[in-house]
Design a protein around this motif. Structure first.
Motif, PDB file in Angstrom:
ATOM      1  N   GLN A 148      -0.399  13.987  -9.668  1.00 41.89           N
ATOM      2  CA  GLN A 148       0.942  14.546  -9.656  1.00 41.89           C
ATOM      3  C   GLN A 148       1.643  14.273  -8.334  1.00 41.89           C
ATOM      4  OE1 GLN A 148       1.038  18.783 -10.140  1.00 41.89           O
ATOM      5  NE2 GLN A 148       3.184  18.806 -10.727  1.00 41.89           N
ATOM      6  N   ASN A 149       0.915  14.405  -7.243  1.00 42.68           N
ATOM      7  CA  ASN A 149       1.488  14.205  -5.926  1.00 42.68           C
ATOM      8  C   ASN A 149       1.839  12.760  -5.642  1.00 42.68           C
ATOM      9  OD1 ASN A 149       1.255  16.908  -5.339  1.00 42.68           O
ATOM     10  ND2 ASN A 149      -0.762  16.704  -4.406  1.00 42.68           N
ATOM     11  N   THR A 150       1.163  11.824  -6.319  1.00 42.36           N
ATOM     12  CA  THR A 150       1.404  10.409  -6.031  1.00 42.36           C
ATOM     13  C   THR A 150       2.192   9.702  -7.111  1.00 42.36           C
ATOM     14  OG1 THR A 150      -0.750   9.905  -7.005  1.00 42.36           O
ATOM     15  CG2 THR A 150      -0.640  10.111  -4.603  1.00 42.36           C
ATOM     16  N   GLY A 151       2.615  10.436  -8.158  1.00 39.56           N
ATOM     17  CA  GLY A 151       3.490   9.790  -9.128  1.00 39.56           C
ATOM     18  C   GLY A 151       2.933   9.714 -10.521  1.00 39.56           C
ATOM     19  N   GLY A 152       1.702  10.138 -10.746  1.00 36.34           N
ATOM     20  CA  GLY A 152       1.214  10.262 -12.104  1.00 36.34           C
ATOM     21  C   GLY A 152       0.284   9.200 -12.600  1.00 36.34           C
ATOM     22  N   GLY A 153      -0.880   9.629 -13.106  1.00 32.58           N
ATOM     23  CA  GLY A 153      -1.753   8.825 -13.944  1.00 32.58           C
ATOM     24  C   GLY A 153      -2.338   7.573 -13.344  1.00 32.58           C
ATOM     25  N   TYR A 154      -2.616   6.629 -14.254  1.00 31.91           N
ATOM     26  CA  TYR A 154      -3.335   5.408 -13.899  1.00 31.91           C
ATOM     27  C   TYR A 154      -2.566   4.587 -12.875  1.00 31.91           C
ATOM     28  CZ  TYR A 154      -6.450   1.482 -14.924  1.00 31.91           C
ATOM     29  OH  TYR A 154      -7.370   0.487 -14.854  1.00 31.91           O
ATOM     30  N   ARG A 155      -1.253   4.496 -13.035  1.00 39.15           N
ATOM     31  CA  ARG A 155      -0.469   3.699 -12.104  1.00 39.15           C
ATOM     32  C   ARG A 155      -0.445   4.328 -10.721  1.00 39.15           C
ATOM     33  NH1 ARG A 155       5.094   2.140 -14.956  1.00 39.15           N
ATOM     34  NH2 ARG A 155       4.840   4.177 -15.857  1.00 39.15           N
ATOM     35  N   SER A 156      -0.609   5.661 -10.654  1.00 41.67           N
ATOM     36  CA  SER A 156      -0.659   6.315  -9.349  1.00 41.67           C
ATOM     37  C   SER A 156      -1.843   5.803  -8.555  1.00 41.67           C
ATOM     38  CB  SER A 156      -0.792   7.822  -9.524  1.00 41.67           C
ATOM     39  OG  SER A 156       0.301   8.330 -10.222  1.00 41.67           O
ATOM     40  N   PHE A 157      -2.956   5.619  -9.239  1.00 46.18           N
ATOM     41  CA  PHE A 157      -4.117   5.095  -8.524  1.00 46.18           C
ATOM     42  C   PHE A 157      -3.852   3.676  -8.065  1.00 46.18           C
ATOM     43  CE2 PHE A 157      -8.329   5.084  -7.086  1.00 46.18           C
ATOM     44  CZ  PHE A 157      -8.784   3.808  -7.251  1.00 46.18           C
ATOM     45  N   SER A 158      -3.132   2.907  -8.877  1.00 47.85           N
ATOM     46  CA  SER A 158      -2.792   1.540  -8.481  1.00 47.85           C
ATOM     47  C   SER A 158      -1.977   1.549  -7.200  1.00 47.85           C
ATOM     48  CB  SER A 158      -1.995   0.847  -9.594  1.00 47.85           C
ATOM     49  OG  SER A 158      -2.737   0.781 -10.776  1.00 47.85           O
ATOM     50  N   ARG A 159      -1.044   2.489  -7.109  1.00 48.39           N
ATOM     51  CA  ARG A 159      -0.234   2.572  -5.902  1.00 48.39           C
ATOM     52  C   ARG A 159      -1.095   2.956  -4.709  1.00 48.39           C
ATOM     53  NH1 ARG A 159       3.268   5.602  -9.441  1.00 48.39           N
ATOM     54  NH2 ARG A 159       4.883   4.256 -10.280  1.00 48.39           N
ATOM     55  N   ALA A 160      -2.036   3.868  -4.947  1.00 49.28           N
ATOM     56  CA  ALA A 160      -2.933   4.278  -3.868  1.00 49.28           C
ATOM     57  C   ALA A 160      -3.776   3.106  -3.402  1.00 49.28           C
ATOM     58  CB  ALA A 160      -3.831   5.418  -4.334  1.00 49.28           C
ATOM     59  N   VAL A 161      -4.254   2.316  -4.349  1.00 48.13           N
ATOM     60  CA  VAL A 161      -5.045   1.135  -4.024  1.00 48.13           C
ATOM     61  C   VAL A 161      -4.231   0.141  -3.223  1.00 48.13           C
ATOM     62  CG1 VAL A 161      -6.154  -0.897  -5.009  1.00 48.13           C
ATOM     63  CG2 VAL A 161      -6.675   1.340  -5.918  1.00 48.13           C
ATOM     64  N   ASP A 162      -2.917   0.043  -3.556  1.00 49.49           N
ATOM     65  CA  ASP A 162      -2.054  -0.879  -2.829  1.00 49.49           C
ATOM     66  C   ASP A 162      -1.995  -0.548  -1.346  1.00 49.49           C
ATOM     67  OD1 ASP A 162      -1.414  -2.382  -4.971  1.00 49.49           O
ATOM     68  OD2 ASP A 162       0.440  -1.327  -5.445  1.00 49.49           O
TER      69      ASP A 162
ATOM     70  N   ILE B  94       1.632 -14.685  -3.338  1.00 51.29           N
ATOM     71  CA  ILE B  94       1.402 -14.906  -4.766  1.00 51.29           C
ATOM     72  C   ILE B  94       0.206 -14.108  -5.266  1.00 51.29           C
ATOM     73  CG2 ILE B  94       0.691 -16.651  -6.467  1.00 51.29           C
ATOM     74  CD1 ILE B  94       2.370 -18.657  -4.722  1.00 51.29           C
ATOM     75  N   ILE B  95      -0.907 -14.172  -4.532  1.00 49.87           N
ATOM     76  CA  ILE B  95      -2.107 -13.484  -5.001  1.00 49.87           C
ATOM     77  C   ILE B  95      -1.923 -11.967  -4.948  1.00 49.87           C
ATOM     78  CG2 ILE B  95      -3.326 -13.415  -2.771  1.00 49.87           C
ATOM     79  CD1 ILE B  95      -5.907 -13.951  -4.337  1.00 49.87           C
ATOM     80  N   LYS B  96      -1.213 -11.471  -3.952  1.00 46.38           N
ATOM     81  CA  LYS B  96      -0.986 -10.026  -3.849  1.00 46.38           C
ATOM     82  C   LYS B  96      -0.150  -9.532  -5.016  1.00 46.38           C
ATOM     83  CE  LYS B  96       0.102  -6.427  -0.487  1.00 46.38           C
ATOM     84  NZ  LYS B  96      -1.279  -5.926  -0.481  1.00 46.38           N
ATOM     85  N   ASN B  97       0.866 -10.286  -5.394  1.00 47.82           N
ATOM     86  CA  ASN B  97       1.707  -9.889  -6.518  1.00 47.82           C
ATOM     87  C   ASN B  97       0.962  -9.989  -7.842  1.00 47.82           C
ATOM     88  OD1 ASN B  97       4.846  -9.367  -5.965  1.00 47.82           O
ATOM     89  ND2 ASN B  97       4.028 -10.700  -4.373  1.00 47.82           N
ATOM     90  N   PHE B  98       0.118 -11.004  -7.985  1.00 46.90           N
ATOM     91  CA  PHE B  98      -0.674 -11.110  -9.212  1.00 46.90           C
ATOM     92  C   PHE B  98      -1.643  -9.932  -9.323  1.00 46.90           C
ATOM     93  CE2 PHE B  98      -4.604 -12.251 -11.384  1.00 46.90           C
ATOM     94  CZ  PHE B  98      -4.109 -12.589 -12.638  1.00 46.90           C
ATOM     95  N   ILE B  99      -2.326  -9.612  -8.236  1.00 46.18           N
ATOM     96  CA  ILE B  99      -3.287  -8.508  -8.246  1.00 46.18           C
ATOM     97  C   ILE B  99      -2.597  -7.191  -8.577  1.00 46.18           C
ATOM     98  CG2 ILE B  99      -4.788  -7.113  -6.762  1.00 46.18           C
ATOM     99  CD1 ILE B  99      -5.608  -9.738  -5.379  1.00 46.18           C
ATOM    100  N   ASP B 100      -1.398  -7.011  -8.043  1.00 42.86           N
ATOM    101  CA  ASP B 100      -0.630  -5.797  -8.325  1.00 42.86           C
ATOM    102  C   ASP B 100      -0.352  -5.673  -9.823  1.00 42.86           C
ATOM    103  OD1 ASP B 100       1.204  -3.507  -7.449  1.00 42.86           O
ATOM    104  OD2 ASP B 100       2.601  -4.802  -8.503  1.00 42.86           O
ATOM    105  N   LEU B 101       0.089  -6.772 -10.437  1.00 43.47           N
ATOM    106  CA  LEU B 101       0.359  -6.765 -11.875  1.00 43.47           C
ATOM    107  C   LEU B 101      -0.913  -6.557 -12.677  1.00 43.47           C
ATOM    108  CD1 LEU B 101       2.933  -9.690 -12.145  1.00 43.47           C
ATOM    109  CD2 LEU B 101       3.343  -7.312 -12.802  1.00 43.47           C
ATOM    110  N   TRP B 102      -2.003  -7.163 -12.213  1.00 47.51           N
ATOM    111  CA  TRP B 102      -3.279  -7.041 -12.922  1.00 47.51           C
ATOM    112  C   TRP B 102      -3.766  -5.597 -12.933  1.00 47.51           C
ATOM    113  CZ3 TRP B 102      -8.724  -7.600 -10.779  1.00 47.51           C
ATOM    114  CH2 TRP B 102      -9.656  -7.655 -11.812  1.00 47.51           C
ATOM    115  N   ILE B 103      -3.744  -4.956 -11.773  1.00 44.31           N
ATOM    116  CA  ILE B 103      -4.232  -3.586 -11.680  1.00 44.31           C
ATOM    117  C   ILE B 103      -3.343  -2.624 -12.458  1.00 44.31           C
ATOM    118  CG2 ILE B 103      -4.605  -1.653 -10.082  1.00 44.31           C
ATOM    119  CD1 ILE B 103      -5.549  -3.684  -8.018  1.00 44.31           C
ATOM    120  N   ARG B 104      -2.031  -2.825 -12.383  1.00 42.28           N
ATOM    121  CA  ARG B 104      -1.102  -1.890 -13.011  1.00 42.28           C
ATOM    122  C   ARG B 104      -1.067  -2.019 -14.533  1.00 42.28           C
ATOM    123  NH1 ARG B 104       2.669   0.339  -9.289  1.00 42.28           N
ATOM    124  NH2 ARG B 104       2.535  -0.612  -7.227  1.00 42.28           N
ATOM    125  N   THR B 105      -1.020  -3.251 -15.042  1.00 40.50           N
ATOM    126  CA  THR B 105      -0.784  -3.409 -16.483  1.00 40.50           C
ATOM    127  C   THR B 105      -1.693  -4.415 -17.188  1.00 40.50           C
ATOM    128  OG1 THR B 105       0.926  -5.084 -16.100  1.00 40.50           O
ATOM    129  CG2 THR B 105       1.649  -2.797 -16.214  1.00 40.50           C
TER     130      THR B 105
END
Length: 316
Positions: free
Chosen positions: A17-31, A105-116
């Motif tokens: 809840q504090n970081t924005g919700g659910g699975y994608r919140s963890f992705s943001r934390a990982v970022d 390029i690799i950072k953006n790909f990894i971001d998309l991979w983890i999120r969706t």
């Protein structure tokens, strides 16, 4: 210093809840992790990639294809993945591009991979993700050699090798690799395992699991705390999200349970003893809840939980 993860379902929910919700919140934390996998308190680790714009023609082509991965149409995403793979594998990339562009390029790909992309309903997309990670891994070695030759020709001073590509983001990727290894589709599972093996010698896996244990357990906890609805919301760009929410939920939960079992079976007895409390905190309530709900819980999830407990009983 590592950020302490949630120690119960309620704490996990509070953190989400504090970081924005659910699975994608963890992705943001990982970022926000640094190169070692530890989480940082600022978003500076992503700012350079956000502000950077590829200058080479091939870099710009790859960025256009990265945008295709955000589309809902499966055919469009597969085409984008294939074109990215072909462009990265071409001699043009080594000739025209540079390390900064590659890192973007690799950072953006990894971001998309983890999120969706890792949650996509189509197994061909999940398999292609791991194939591209192998391409990234191969390209990282070539770019490292290119950088080494360039620095040797300009200076005689010995420098510490720069982390490039996959190895730089390994802490972000390891849990998704594990989940991929236990994907129910054989082709995805096989490609995930081969992809990890090309990145890290299999003999070193136990060391990596121990090094990133907190990150791995935290992500598994988020998966265990998820619901079919929250996972579908996390992958709103998937054209099959409404039709496959149950399948996706079963896949994520079962692969997470099997990943946890694999971790336990891989680590030493002493290491597992040190993690016993965390195992209970991260898993027991979820597993007990799935069992006690009976038919309200997927038969596949109940079966996976029972197999997990059978393995643990025989082990301990």
């Amino acid at each position: 210093m590592k950020k302490k993860g949630p120690t119960s379902s309620s704490q996990a929910a509070s953190y989400a809840q504090n970081t924005g919700g659910g699975y994608r919140s963890f992705s943001r934390a990982v970022d926000q992790q640094d190169d070692s996998g530890s989480q940082t308190s600022t978003s500076s680790s992503t700012s350079s990639a956000t502000n950077f714009t590829p200058t080479s023609n091939i870099g710009q082509e790859i960025v256009l294809n990265l945008k295709k991965l955000k589309k809902s149409n499966t055919t469009t995403k597969l085409k984008g993945l294939s074109q990215i793979s072909d462009l990265l594998s071409s001699d043009r990339f080594l000739t025209e591009s540079n390390v900064s562009e590659y890192d973007f390029i690799i950072k953006n790909f990894i971001d998309l991979w983890i999120r969706t992309l890792s949650l996509d309903s189509d197994p061909k997309i999940r398999e292609k993700n791991f194939k591209i990670l192998r391409v990234f891994n191969s390209l990282s070695k070539k770019l490292r050699e290119k950088e080494k030759q360039s620095s040797t020709s300009t200076t005689t001073e010995k420098k510490t090798p720069t982390k490039i590509g996959i190895e730089k983001y390994f802490g972000k990727l390891i849990t998704n690799w594990l989940l991929g290894i236990f994907d129910p589709v054989k082709e995805v599972s096989t490609e995930a395992k081969e992809s990890l093996k090309t990145t890290l010698n299999e003999k070193k896996w136990p060391e990596a699991f121990w090094l990133y244990k907190n990150d791995i357990l935290q992500k598994l906890e988020y998966n265990f705390s998820s619901s079919p609805q929250s996972l579908s919301e996390s992958i709103a760009s998937d054209e099959n999200s409404d039709l496959s929410s149950k399948e996706r939920y079963e896949r994520v939960i079962c692969s997470s349970i099997n990943s946890l079992q694999f971790i336990i079976e891989t680590l030493t007895e002493e290491q597992n003893k040190n993690l016993n409390t965390k195992y209970v905190e991260y898993t027991f309530n979820h597993f007990l809840n799935w069992i006690t709900k009976g038919n309200q819980t997927s038969a596949l999830i109940r079966k996976t939980v029972f197999l997990f407990f059978t393995s643990m009983v025989s082990r301990f």
